[in-house]
Design a protein around this motif. Structure first.
Motif, short mmCIF file in Angstrom:
data_model
loop_
_atom_site.label_atom_id
_atom_site.label_comp_id
_atom_site.label_asym_id
_atom_site.label_seq_id
_atom_site.Cartn_x
_atom_site.Cartn_y
_atom_site.Cartn_z
N PHE A 173 -6.87 -0.95 -13.52
CA PHE A 173 -7.70 -0.03 -12.76
C PHE A 173 -7.07 0.08 -11.37
CE2 PHE A 173 -11.17 1.72 -10.34
CZ PHE A 173 -11.80 2.56 -11.24
N GLY A 174 -6.34 1.14 -11.14
CA GLY A 174 -5.59 1.29 -9.90
C GLY A 174 -4.12 1.08 -10.14
N LYS A 175 -3.41 0.61 -9.13
CA LYS A 175 -1.96 0.50 -9.19
C LYS A 175 -1.54 -0.96 -9.35
CE LYS A 175 0.59 3.28 -8.75
NZ LYS A 175 1.19 4.05 -9.86
N ILE A 176 -0.45 -1.15 -10.09
CA ILE A 176 0.22 -2.45 -10.17
C ILE A 176 1.45 -2.38 -9.28
CG2 ILE A 176 1.42 -4.09 -11.63
CD1 ILE A 176 -0.35 -3.22 -13.93
N VAL A 177 1.58 -3.34 -8.38
CA VAL A 177 2.67 -3.36 -7.41
C VAL A 177 3.52 -4.60 -7.65
CG1 VAL A 177 3.27 -3.47 -4.95
CG2 VAL A 177 1.30 -2.12 -5.71
N VAL A 178 4.84 -4.44 -7.57
CA VAL A 178 5.75 -5.59 -7.64
C VAL A 178 6.48 -5.69 -6.31
CG1 VAL A 178 6.02 -5.48 -10.15
CG2 VAL A 178 7.59 -4.19 -8.69
N THR A 179 6.75 -6.92 -5.90
CA THR A 179 7.31 -7.16 -4.58
C THR A 179 8.58 -7.99 -4.65
OG1 THR A 179 5.91 -9.11 -4.32
CG2 THR A 179 5.07 -7.03 -3.45
N ARG A 180 9.36 -7.91 -3.56
CA ARG A 180 10.56 -8.71 -3.38
C ARG A 180 10.37 -9.61 -2.16
NH1 ARG A 180 12.69 -10.20 -6.99
NH2 ARG A 180 14.79 -10.39 -6.19
N VAL A 223 -4.72 7.66 9.27
CA VAL A 223 -5.78 8.11 10.18
C VAL A 223 -7.16 7.78 9.62
CG1 VAL A 223 -6.84 10.15 11.20
CG2 VAL A 223 -4.36 9.91 11.23
N SER A 224 -7.34 7.98 8.31
CA SER A 224 -8.67 7.80 7.72
C SER A 224 -9.03 6.33 7.48
CB SER A 224 -8.74 8.54 6.37
OG SER A 224 -7.88 7.93 5.42
N GLY A 225 -8.01 5.48 7.33
CA GLY A 225 -8.27 4.09 6.97
C GLY A 225 -8.40 3.89 5.47
N LEU A 226 -8.27 4.97 4.69
CA LEU A 226 -8.31 4.86 3.24
C LEU A 226 -7.09 4.09 2.75
CD1 LEU A 226 -9.71 5.79 0.58
CD2 LEU A 226 -8.27 7.83 0.67
N ARG A 227 -7.28 3.25 1.76
CA ARG A 227 -6.18 2.45 1.24
C ARG A 227 -6.13 2.55 -0.28
NH1 ARG A 227 -5.06 3.09 5.61
NH2 ARG A 227 -4.50 1.62 7.26
N PRO A 228 -4.94 2.53 -0.87
CA PRO A 228 -4.83 2.59 -2.32
C PRO A 228 -5.53 1.40 -2.99
CG PRO A 228 -2.69 2.95 -1.28
CD PRO A 228 -3.62 2.48 -0.21
N LEU A 229 -6.10 1.67 -4.14
CA LEU A 229 -6.68 0.60 -4.94
C LEU A 229 -5.56 -0.08 -5.71
CD1 LEU A 229 -9.17 -0.87 -6.09
CD2 LEU A 229 -9.21 0.85 -7.91
N GLU A 235 0.83 -1.20 0.00
CA GLU A 235 0.00 0.00 0.00
C GLU A 235 0.87 1.25 0.00
OE1 GLU A 235 -3.73 -2.01 2.47
OE2 GLU A 235 -2.12 -0.95 3.53
N ALA A 236 1.90 1.26 0.83
CA ALA A 236 2.78 2.44 0.93
C ALA A 236 3.51 2.71 -0.37
CB ALA A 236 3.77 2.24 2.07
N ALA A 237 3.85 1.64 -1.11
CA ALA A 237 4.57 1.81 -2.37
C ALA A 237 3.73 2.52 -3.43
CB ALA A 237 5.03 0.45 -2.89
N CYS A 238 2.42 2.55 -3.26
CA CYS A 238 1.56 3.22 -4.23
C CYS A 238 1.56 4.74 -4.09
CB CYS A 238 0.11 2.73 -4.07
SG CYS A 238 -0.13 0.98 -4.39
#
Length: 322
Positions: free
Chosen positions: A315-322, A286-292, A132-135
């Motif tokens: 639709f939204g973000k593509i995330v890649v992980t390690r 604080v809001s609890g909102l999270r990236p799509l 989520e933070a990476a977005c």
């Protein structure tokens, strides 16, 4: 270390120039730090780089990526701020004429590790996952600055967001709704209009459609194809904030008569400051909102994510992980 980097340019088939393989570990000069990447997000900036836009051939090979979250050298969970300003610069980093983004002059975030100025890391709230933070550092930060800094919108205001589906547009829909605004959105794609309603839009329209009311501001990411509609949709004294032009830079109608007659404001915007990124992260926490997030892939499959983005299957973000 493993990395996704551009080794050649292609305007017609940009992902063909992508290489997934080994690169040397980064070395941090004085005042810089090494961040171990846990997650990184893809952006259209990566596709532009693969096309050779904003990146010189003599700079190749260049590791792609602007967004990342991971651990700093002390083990702290951090978010990377991608705007690299001159060390002597003070104030808004986006206004520095010598600024660059990661993957333009310095290697980017699609790698196991990245060297970054120590001033360019922001604490990651524990409530946000690394994915989520990476977005946040590009699309969400851009949307945050457009809405709250450049357009100066407030709860109860009405905003039109053009081109629902892209990372900035979906972020703007979610942020504006969470901040108490009335949100309209457009898309050519019926399924994307339906998803825009799911993430917070009050109403959705086909591009160019007449709106129920004039809006206080328009968030413009599409460019030439929607420009006339954006200007016609504003109330007198309203603001259009533009951060990109995926459909081109030259609209058929500039609507200059409307701009001066209705005293409209046209405001450019790009990325955001480290302070705005920190404020955005706190807002999300604080809001609890999270990236799509459209999908999460291992970094070894970054090419699949870039192809999907290039073909508009996102639709939204593509995330890649390690």
């Amino acid at each position: 270390m493993f990395a996704a980097y551009v080794n050649s340019f292609s305007s017609e088939s940009p992902v063909d120039g992508l290489v997934l393989g080994e690169r040397p570990d980064p070395v941090a000069p004085d005042g810089w730090t090494i961040v171990t990447v846990k997650a990184a997000a893809l952006n259209h900036h990566d596709l532009w780089s693969l096309r050779g836009v904003g990146l010189r051939e003599e700079s190749l090979p260049m590791i792609l990526g602007c967004d990342a979250a991971g651990h700093d050298e002390d083990g702290n969970e951090v978010i990377v701020h991608a705007v690299i300003s001159d060390p002597a610069w003070t104030g808004d980093e986006t206004m520095d004429p010598k600024r660059s983004l990661l993957s333009e002059v310095y290697d980017g975030t699609l790698a196991d590790k990245i060297a970054i100025p120590a001033r360019n890391v922001v604490p990651k709230p524990r409530g946000l996952s690394f994915e989520e933070a990476a977005c946040l550092p590009t699309a969400w930060l851009t949307a945050y600055r457009m809405l709250f800094t450049q357009a100066d919108l407030n709860p109860g205001d009405t905003v039109l967001i053009q081109g629902a589906g892209g990372g900035v547009a979906t972020a703007a829909i979610s942020l504006a709704r969470e901040a108490g605004m009335r949100v309209y959105a457009t898309s050519r794609d019926e399924s994307k209009r339906a998803k825009a309603l799911e993430i917070g839009a009050h109403d959705v329209f086909e591009p160019g459609a007449r709106l129920p009311r004039r809006v206080d501001a328009v968030m413009e990411t599409v460019g030439a194809a929607t420009w006339s509609h954006s200007i016609k949709s504003l109330r007198p004294g309203g603001t259009v904030v533009m951060c990109g032009a995926t459909s081109g830079f030259t609209p058929e109608r500039g609507e200059l008569n409307r701009i001066f007659a209705l005293q409209l404001r046209v405001h450019g915007s790009t990325m955001g400051t480290k302070g705005e990124l920190a404020a955005l992260a706190d807002f999300m926490d604080v809001s609890g909102l999270r990236p799509l997030i459209d999908r999460v892939l291992p970094m070894e499959q970054a090419d699949q994510g870039l192809r999907a983005m290039d073909e508009g299957r996102v639709f939204g973000k593509i995330v890649v992980t390690r």
